[in-house]
Every structure is written in structure tokens, then in C-alpha cells.
Design a protein around this motif. Sequence first.
Motif, PDB file in Angstrom:
ATOM      1  N   PRO A 672      -8.978  97.281  42.679  1.00 35.14           N
ATOM      2  CA  PRO A 672      -8.002  98.332  43.025  1.00 35.14           C
ATOM      3  C   PRO A 672      -7.123  97.952  44.214  1.00 35.14           C
ATOM      4  CG  PRO A 672     -10.161  99.293  42.594  1.00 35.14           C
ATOM      5  CD  PRO A 672     -10.356  97.811  42.633  1.00 35.14           C
ATOM      6  N   HIS A 673      -7.682  97.193  45.133  1.00 32.84           N
ATOM      7  CA  HIS A 673      -6.906  96.776  46.309  1.00 32.84           C
ATOM      8  C   HIS A 673      -5.944  95.647  45.956  1.00 32.84           C
ATOM      9  CE1 HIS A 673      -9.389  99.366  48.808  1.00 32.84           C
ATOM     10  NE2 HIS A 673     -10.447  98.879  48.176  1.00 32.84           N
ATOM     11  N   VAL A 674      -6.350  94.807  45.010  1.00 28.78           N
ATOM     12  CA  VAL A 674      -5.430  93.775  44.508  1.00 28.78           C
ATOM     13  C   VAL A 674      -4.248  94.444  43.827  1.00 28.78           C
ATOM     14  CG1 VAL A 674      -5.158  91.861  42.892  1.00 28.78           C
ATOM     15  CG2 VAL A 674      -7.257  92.061  44.228  1.00 28.78           C
ATOM     16  N   ASP A 675      -4.527  95.409  42.962  1.00 30.32           N
ATOM     17  CA  ASP A 675      -3.455  96.109  42.246  1.00 30.32           C
ATOM     18  C   ASP A 675      -2.525  96.836  43.219  1.00 30.32           C
ATOM     19  OD1 ASP A 675      -4.503  95.206  39.859  1.00 30.32           O
ATOM     20  OD2 ASP A 675      -5.642  97.044  39.466  1.00 30.32           O
ATOM     21  N   ALA A 676      -3.132  97.440  44.267  1.00 32.90           N
ATOM     22  CA  ALA A 676      -2.314  98.154  45.257  1.00 32.90           C
ATOM     23  C   ALA A 676      -1.422  97.191  46.025  1.00 32.90           C
ATOM     24  CB  ALA A 676      -3.219  98.922  46.219  1.00 32.90           C
ATOM     25  N   ALA A 677      -1.961  96.019  46.369  1.00 32.85           N
ATOM     26  CA  ALA A 677      -1.169  95.016  47.092  1.00 32.85           C
ATOM     27  C   ALA A 677      -0.024  94.514  46.231  1.00 32.85           C
ATOM     28  CB  ALA A 677      -2.061  93.860  47.530  1.00 32.85           C
ATOM     29  N   ILE A 678      -0.295  94.299  44.944  1.00 37.27           N
ATOM     30  CA  ILE A 678       0.762  93.855  44.027  1.00 37.27           C
ATOM     31  C   ILE A 678       1.844  94.925  43.909  1.00 37.27           C
ATOM     32  CG2 ILE A 678       1.256  93.294  41.612  1.00 37.27           C
ATOM     33  CD1 ILE A 678      -1.555  91.975  41.537  1.00 37.27           C
ATOM     34  N   GLY A 679       1.416  96.168  43.824  1.00 36.46           N
ATOM     35  CA  GLY A 679       2.374  97.266  43.718  1.00 36.46           C
ATOM     36  C   GLY A 679       3.200  97.450  44.978  1.00 36.46           C
ATOM     37  N   ALA A 680       2.567  97.182  46.136  1.00 38.60           N
ATOM     38  CA  ALA A 680       3.282  97.357  47.411  1.00 38.60           C
ATOM     39  C   ALA A 680       4.243  96.214  47.689  1.00 38.60           C
ATOM     40  CB  ALA A 680       2.273  97.485  48.555  1.00 38.60           C
ATOM     41  N   GLY A 681       4.029  95.062  47.056  1.00 45.94           N
ATOM     42  CA  GLY A 681       4.923  93.918  47.249  1.00 45.94           C
ATOM     43  C   GLY A 681       4.950  93.468  48.691  1.00 45.94           C
ATOM     44  N   SER A 682       6.142  93.329  49.246  1.00 42.99           N
ATOM     45  CA  SER A 682       6.286  92.838  50.620  1.00 42.99           C
ATOM     46  C   SER A 682       5.748  93.814  51.652  1.00 42.99           C
ATOM     47  CB  SER A 682       7.755  92.538  50.921  1.00 42.99           C
ATOM     48  OG  SER A 682       8.534  93.720  50.791  1.00 42.99           O
ATOM     49  N   ALA A 683       5.508  95.067  51.248  1.00 45.58           N
ATOM     50  CA  ALA A 683       4.964  96.064  52.173  1.00 45.58           C
ATOM     51  C   ALA A 683       3.444  96.063  52.202  1.00 45.58           C
ATOM     52  CB  ALA A 683       5.468  97.461  51.788  1.00 45.58           C
ATOM     53  N   ALA A 684       2.812  95.186  51.430  1.00 45.84           N
ATOM     54  CA  ALA A 684       1.352  95.130  51.386  1.00 45.84           C
ATOM     55  C   ALA A 684       0.803  94.746  52.760  1.00 45.84           C
ATOM     56  CB  ALA A 684       0.889  94.122  50.340  1.00 45.84           C
ATOM     57  N   ASN A 685      -0.372  95.276  53.076  1.00 44.60           N
ATOM     58  CA  ASN A 685      -1.003  94.976  54.359  1.00 44.60           C
ATOM     59  C   ASN A 685      -1.321  93.487  54.452  1.00 44.60           C
ATOM     60  OD1 ASN A 685      -3.659  94.575  56.041  1.00 44.60           O
ATOM     61  ND2 ASN A 685      -2.773  96.495  56.763  1.00 44.60           N
ATOM     62  N   ARG A 686      -0.758  92.828  55.436  1.00 40.07           N
ATOM     63  CA  ARG A 686      -0.895  91.379  55.563  1.00 40.07           C
ATOM     64  C   ARG A 686      -2.342  90.946  55.668  1.00 40.07           C
ATOM     65  NH1 ARG A 686      -2.024  87.647  59.463  1.00 40.07           N
ATOM     66  NH2 ARG A 686      -0.836  85.692  59.420  1.00 40.07           N
ATOM     67  N   ASN A 687      -3.096  91.573  56.561  1.00 38.96           N
ATOM     68  CA  ASN A 687      -4.476  91.146  56.793  1.00 38.96           C
ATOM     69  C   ASN A 687      -5.353  91.357  55.567  1.00 38.96           C
ATOM     70  OD1 ASN A 687      -3.940  90.361  59.437  1.00 38.96           O
ATOM     71  ND2 ASN A 687      -4.312  92.415  60.237  1.00 38.96           N
ATOM     72  N   LEU A 688      -5.065  92.409  54.808  1.00 32.81           N
ATOM     73  CA  LEU A 688      -5.833  92.657  53.592  1.00 32.81           C
ATOM     74  C   LEU A 688      -5.537  91.577  52.548  1.00 32.81           C
ATOM     75  CD1 LEU A 688      -7.797  94.608  52.163  1.00 32.81           C
ATOM     76  CD2 LEU A 688      -5.806  95.850  51.308  1.00 32.81           C
ATOM     77  N   VAL A 689      -4.274  91.207  52.415  1.00 32.26           N
ATOM     78  CA  VAL A 689      -3.899  90.158  51.457  1.00 32.26           C
ATOM     79  C   VAL A 689      -4.553  88.833  51.831  1.00 32.26           C
ATOM     80  CG1 VAL A 689      -1.973  88.777  50.588  1.00 32.26           C
ATOM     81  CG2 VAL A 689      -1.735  91.259  50.779  1.00 32.26           C
ATOM     82  N   VAL A 690      -4.561  88.503  53.116  1.00 30.23           N
ATOM     83  CA  VAL A 690      -5.192  87.258  53.562  1.00 30.23           C
ATOM     84  C   VAL A 690      -6.685  87.278  53.256  1.00 30.23           C
ATOM     85  CG1 VAL A 690      -5.815  85.902  55.607  1.00 30.23           C
ATOM     86  CG2 VAL A 690      -3.475  86.733  55.322  1.00 30.23           C
ATOM     87  N   ALA A 691      -7.339  88.419  53.476  1.00 31.35           N
ATOM     88  CA  ALA A 691      -8.779  88.515  53.196  1.00 31.35           C
ATOM     89  C   ALA A 691      -9.057  88.343  51.704  1.00 31.35           C
ATOM     90  CB  ALA A 691      -9.310  89.856  53.694  1.00 31.35           C
ATOM     91  N   ILE A 692      -8.289  89.032  50.856  1.00 35.04           N
ATOM     92  CA  ILE A 692      -8.502  88.935  49.399  1.00 35.04           C
ATOM     93  C   ILE A 692      -8.250  87.513  48.923  1.00 35.04           C
ATOM     94  CG2 ILE A 692      -7.603  89.664  47.148  1.00 35.04           C
ATOM     95  CD1 ILE A 692      -6.988  92.404  48.443  1.00 35.04           C
ATOM     96  N   SER A 693      -7.154  86.905  49.354  1.00 38.92           N
ATOM     97  CA  SER A 693      -6.825  85.561  48.880  1.00 38.92           C
ATOM     98  C   SER A 693      -7.852  84.538  49.361  1.00 38.92           C
ATOM     99  CB  SER A 693      -5.416  85.164  49.329  1.00 38.92           C
ATOM    100  OG  SER A 693      -5.268  85.259  50.733  1.00 38.92           O
ATOM    101  N   THR A 694      -8.403  84.735  50.553  1.00 34.40           N
ATOM    102  CA  THR A 694      -9.445  83.834  51.047  1.00 34.40           C
ATOM    103  C   THR A 694     -10.704  83.950  50.195  1.00 34.40           C
ATOM    104  OG1 THR A 694      -8.561  84.028  53.298  1.00 34.40           O
ATOM    105  CG2 THR A 694     -10.801  83.160  53.066  1.00 34.40           C
ATOM    106  N   LEU A 695     -11.078  85.174  49.868  1.00 31.60           N
ATOM    107  CA  LEU A 695     -12.240  85.386  48.991  1.00 31.60           C
ATOM    108  C   LEU A 695     -12.014  84.720  47.637  1.00 31.60           C
ATOM    109  CD1 LEU A 695     -14.946  86.815  48.268  1.00 31.60           C
ATOM    110  CD2 LEU A 695     -13.569  88.810  47.600  1.00 31.60           C
ATOM    111  N   TYR A 696     -10.833  84.886  47.069  1.00 25.34           N
ATOM    112  CA  TYR A 696     -10.545  84.310  45.755  1.00 25.34           C
ATOM    113  C   TYR A 696     -10.474  82.777  45.816  1.00 25.34           C
ATOM    114  CZ  TYR A 696      -9.730  88.799  43.416  1.00 25.34           C
ATOM    115  OH  TYR A 696      -9.895  90.031  42.839  1.00 25.34           O
ATOM    116  N   ILE A 697      -9.956  82.230  46.910  1.00 26.96           N
ATOM    117  CA  ILE A 697      -9.980  80.771  47.070  1.00 26.96           C
ATOM    118  C   ILE A 697     -11.422  80.269  47.046  1.00 26.96           C
ATOM    119  CG2 ILE A 697      -9.685  78.912  48.774  1.00 26.96           C
ATOM    120  CD1 ILE A 697      -7.049  80.159  49.558  1.00 26.96           C
ATOM    121  N   ASN A 698     -12.305  80.946  47.757  1.00 23.34           N
ATOM    122  CA  ASN A 698     -13.702  80.504  47.808  1.00 23.34           C
ATOM    123  C   ASN A 698     -14.361  80.568  46.436  1.00 23.34           C
ATOM    124  OD1 ASN A 698     -13.521  79.889  50.493  1.00 23.34           O
ATOM    125  ND2 ASN A 698     -14.506  81.762  51.224  1.00 23.34           N
ATOM    126  N   TYR A 699     -14.020  81.579  45.650  1.00 24.18           N
ATOM    127  CA  TYR A 699     -14.531  81.618  44.264  1.00 24.18           C
ATOM    128  C   TYR A 699     -13.953  80.454  43.453  1.00 24.18           C
ATOM    129  CZ  TYR A 699     -17.182  85.991  44.158  1.00 24.18           C
ATOM    130  OH  TYR A 699     -18.147  86.959  44.333  1.00 24.18           O
TER     131      TYR A 699
END
Length: 791
Positions: A672-699
Motif C-alpha cells: 500500500p505504501h508503494v502504491d501511495a508513493a507511485i500515486g504521489a509521484g514527485s510529492a512522495a515522502n523521500r525518506n519512505l521511498v529510500v527505505a522501500i527501495s533499499t528493502l527491495y534492493i536487498n531482496y
Amino acid sequence: MGDYRLSASLAGHEDDVRGVVFPNPSAILSASRDATVRLWKLVKQNPPTYDDTLTSHGNAFVNALTYLPPSSGHSEGLIVSGDRDAIIEVRQPGKTPQDNADALLLGHAGNVCALDVSEDGSFIVSGSWDSEARVWVVGKWDTAAVLRGHEGSVWAVLAFDKETVITGCADKIIRVFHISGKLIRQIKGSDDVVRALCRLPPNHPSGAAFASAGNDSVVRLWTLDGHPVAQLYGHENFIYSLAALPSGEIASSSEDRTVRIWKGTDCVQTITHPAISVWSVAACKENGDIVTGASDKIVRVFSRSPERQADAAAIGAFEESVKASSIPQQSVGDINKENLPGPEFLQQRSGTKEGQVQMIREANGNVSAHQWSTAANQWINVGTVVDAAGSSGRKITYQGKDYDYVFDVDIEDGKPPLKLPYNLSSNPYETARKFIEDNELPISYLDQVANFIVTNTQGATIGQAGQTQTPGSDPWGTESRYRPGDAGAAAPQQPAPASRPKMLPQTQYLTITSANLATINKKVQELNKQLLDSGSGDLTLSSPEIAVLGALAKQLEPIASSSSASVGNSPALNEGIDLAVKLATQWPQDKRLPGLDLLRLLTAASPATATRTSDGDKTLVDLLALSGVFRTDSPVNNTMLSIRALANLFTTEEGRLIADGEFDKIHDLIKPHVDAAIGAGSAANRNLVVAISTLYINYAVLLTKSAPNHDADRALTLLDELIRMAASVGDSEGLYRVLVGVGTLLSLGEDFRSAAREVFEVEKALGKAEATGKEPRIKNVVKEIRDAMGS
């Protein structure tokens, strides 16, 4: 109207005074690199005498300061300060550092370097090295709008009126925003970094609405529509601060050691300080007095009214200190002593303008600096030029010159570091500017290089030639060796290097462990007291438990400073894990941040975190999920820190087993947070995007390590979401990590590259990412992905 003369010199700070505010004739506020904010109260009128109170003591440089005027809820007003830890603190003047702050404003991802408050006191605006400005609602203390689009650090902010905010940026552009966050216009015309803004009174004779200044040493006057009205010349170095006087005049403070008073377009007075930098100037609206903060740690008050001026002895001592001050030769450029006139020049020639400086060759061979005073109609001695004022200890020779430090600066992987020489007598920003110009680097690196110098010369011993005082480099920007562009101001578009080591696929697990444990520990104690005072005794920590957390903080320090990958087992660690889980999952949602911060450090620090929080089929993932931190209505910082904790699980084998086994559960919580970030586009919370992308990189890394027996469905799920994020994310760091995740998954084989092309429209996403991300590293990783795709 007479000249300003010294009213009082206020000593107490232990480092540069970076910010001053003059809210009323009886009170002055000052903020310093010594991590404190002080309140100075007038206790005697003649001569003016002040007592100071320490109102705040943090753990990082305090670089920005403003004041909220008294209201029905706060009869003494509120002090608002911003520091290098990206925290904005709101505090009543009567409080001490031991008292809880009235509010902590969290949201910036970098040093908070600018603050202002609207005239009606309804909102605060802040600027940061994270290339954003934020509007905060007073009372609610939350972000009302994020002002985006800056391509560098936001050095100056101005709450112009109840609907308009103006920002000054390292990208040389002034921007006018509606408080909703909508960009109204961009004003181009400054030749360099914009560092200062001030509102002009409505009846200003020039017709201008506001003034700006910065690194080009020029004060510029503008209409709100962006039309230039006038340019004020006189300063000889960076201008750091501007203040409008009730008379309609302007005061400016500079790296040239002066404050200048401007009437119309003319400089009518120059006040030289016995310091290298005059960082800040502010005016009292009621009586027109001014206050300054400087690099010599002193707060000074100046007045035009004789009844508010210091006694003759104090004024004489101030003038003598200016005369006796040492001026580093670096700040005045190359001087050929043989071509300088002798002392007789001062008797034979007058100056041509207020503040003009003339160098004189003295009989003893020294060079003295003299400044023309129009009011006194004479040259005034303002110091002696020296080669290395303030330097001490053994020197390092570099390119034929001696320096206190010679740092390594990594610019490009695979190439030798550049050398950054520095003397303690020099100004960090001046040195950084010269380094950038000499090496043809983007000016947006200026703030970062200067901050690196400041950080690594605070109490450090002089190192060997060619060595820094900090650990080795880290391409993710989480360690302290300096690599421009990894944090702070975003770099403008640069051509890609001709040859660069491959970034894909990512082969190592990433962690996010940088933290200030002293701040975390202090916040735990503040919140614990709040719970105790509110009657929630069942949730509070006992004194022995507080002591355990203090011991835990010391044990985690190597992790938080990125100088160690793990910590040893200990009773404090095991008991601390239990306490961190309690704070992170049982405390009220608005008080969980320090507990979640500890927990994400603990998941990286020891396998005990994974094993101790697991019981049967219940794991740390279940504990966090049941606490509600992943709900979409949970505070975003709680969610972000929880995802960081999951990303850090990959540091240990025990943590990886949990992350692997709980993938479906974790993905359901995160999606749900990935979908919200995609929907928010450039307004997405920066720190949240960095956390999600770091988790996905590790996977993704985990999948590459299990090849050829990887889970194809899992890989496709991650690939789909990362490609959709690549097409929408606006923040450069988040976008870079998203692209690295995409590229790593594509290395799993042709089946995944085909799916990316034919199903997930990866080329369309890459096109959008390339248009959004201007940094070379983003261009390079996009090129690598296209090469891997055969396109």
C-alpha cells in the motif's frame, strides 16, 4: 541620525554564532555551532548589560533561528531553531535544556539552514540542504506544504506575507511560492549562490518588495514580480545575512568581516568586526538597534542612540580589538608588498567611498588594512594581514605551500582522489568554493564540501599529508569520507564519465544505520517523562531501564557512525532489544520514533535481534505488523523506520532467514505504501521511498545469490513495482536506488528482461527517470540498464 556604535559585547558561546534574533529591546536570541541557543535579557540600561540563559543544548550545530511572537497560548513567544541533525525545535524562552521542547518538527533530510516566521505568526518556513523548503502550521506543528523544485540547498527562506514564501537557493535562483506549495515564479539574475533574503517596508524609496544577497557580494533589490530594481555594491566577499531596519535602511553581514548599512543604494556605514565571518545580523523593530553574530563566538549589539551605547572604555576596547585582529591573507587575495604604499598614503589621500579598504606596507614589513569612514572622514586601522592566523601544530606541504590539513575527496570511482588543502585560519566556504572552481566541479557541491571541512576540523588532530580523519568511502553516502553529490544539494546535469566501473548488479546488502544516538536517548527520556506525567505508568521505563538504554546507545555508536558492521553480545544488548521492542510497539504512535530508531539499528547490529524477537511462528515482522506501524494512517516516519528495520535484517544470516521466509507478509504490508508513493509521484515522502527501495534492493541481492534457484514470482513482483516507481519517483536518492534494484533483478536472466520490455514497459520508465534525475549516477545506471536490455 548618527552612526551605529557598540552597545554591548555578549560572550558565552563556545563556537561561531550562526544566528541572531532581536525580538524586542529587552531580549536577544542567539544560536551557535556549539549546539546551543541562548536568551540574553537586558538587566541594566546604562551602560547596557545583559544576563544570558541557556535555553537549548543539542548535539549538532544550530544554524538557523527565528522567533514566534507572543500569543494567547504562549505569552513569552516561542524560540524556533534548526540544526545539522535536520531537527527543528520549538521551545518557550523560559525553558531550560532539561525541559521538554514544546515541539520537534521532523521531515527534512538534511541540515536545516534557514528559518522564518510569518508576520501573523500562523506558519513557519524552513530551508534545508535536502533541496526542499517546508511550511509548518503553528500549533499543529506539522508540514502544511513541501516547496520542491530546487536544484541545490535552500539557503534562505522568507515568509513574505500570509500567502507567499520566497526561497533563495544554491542553484542561484530565487523562487516565489504560494504557501500551498505551488511555484508562482522563478527569479533569475543572481550571479552566484543566494544566501540571504529580507522583506522591505512597503514605503521603501526604491519601490522594491524584498532584497537578496549571496556569494557574489551584491545586495539586489526586487519587486515581487521579479523585476530588478537596484544592485548595491560594496561588500568584498560572501554576504550571509540581511535585515530591514525600521528606518527603511538595510543591514548586511559578510565574510569580509563587516556589517554595512545601506540607505537607498548608498552604503552609509561600515562596521568592521574582529572576526573572520559576520554570520548574521538582525534588527529590533521597536528601536532600530542591531545585533550581530560572528565567528569569534561573540554576540554584539550596536545602537545609534547615545543613551543605549556602551561606555567609552568598552567602545575603545572594541575598536582596539578590530585594529589588533589578524586578517588571513587568503581572504584578501595575493598581495605584492613591494607595490603597496607606506603609511604616508593615509595622510595624503582620502577614500572614495564608505568602507573602501587600503592595504599599507608598514615600516616593520607587516601589511595593515585600513578602511575609509565617510562619517569620520578618515582611514581606520582594521587589522594586520597574516599568512596563517590561528594555525597551530605541524604543517603539511602541498604544491609548495604549507597547510594544516590536506583531505582526500573522492569524485569518481576508479580514479585517484582530489586533494583539498585547508588552513584553520581560512573560512570553510571560501576554501570549498576555490576547490570547486579549481577542479571544475558543480557549484551545488559547495555546501557539502564546506560541511565536510567543518566536521573534520572540529577538535581533530592534524593528520598526515594526503589523509583524512575519517573512515573509507561509501558509494551510498552513509559514511563520513566525503564524496560530492551523495547527499545535500543535487548536482546539475554533467556529462557522464568516459569510463566508469559497472554499478550493476548490486552484490552487497545495504543498510541504513546513520543516527545520532545521544538525540535518540534524550528523546526517550523526554517522552518517558511525558508518559509518567500523564499517568501512563504501566508504559514508562524505570531508572535502571533508562540506564540500560544509555549503555545500549554507547554499544551501538560504532554502528551509527558506520565504523563497524556489528556489535558484540552483552546483557545491555539483550535487555535493550526487549526495551526497544516495547518502545516501538507498545508506546503511543506519536511517541514511537526513538524506539523504532533503536530497533532499526539493532536489526543491523546483531543476529540476536532476529532470534530474540522470534517465538514459534511469530517474528519481528509480526510484532511490527500487530503494532499498526504499517497502516496507511500511521505516522509516515513510524512506517519509514519500520521498513528501514526490515531492510537492515539482511545484515545477518538470522535476519535474512526471517526476511526470506516472511516475504509475502512483508510485501503485503509494504505494497500500500508503494502504491501511495507511485500515486504521489514527485510529492512522495523521500525518506519512505529510500527505505522501500533499499528493502527491495536487498531482496534483489538475495535473489541473485540464490540463482539459478531463485523465486521467479517474487522477482517479477519486485520488478513490476520497482519499474512503476522508476516512472514516478522524483527524489534523486530514491530514484537511484529504485533503478539499482531494477538493474539487479534484470541480471537474473533473459526471461526477466523480456518481461520488463514487453509487460512492464521498462523503456518508458527509464525515459521518465532520465528526464527526472539530473545526476550523473542516474544517467549512468540508466545507460547500464539499457545496455543490459540490448536497447
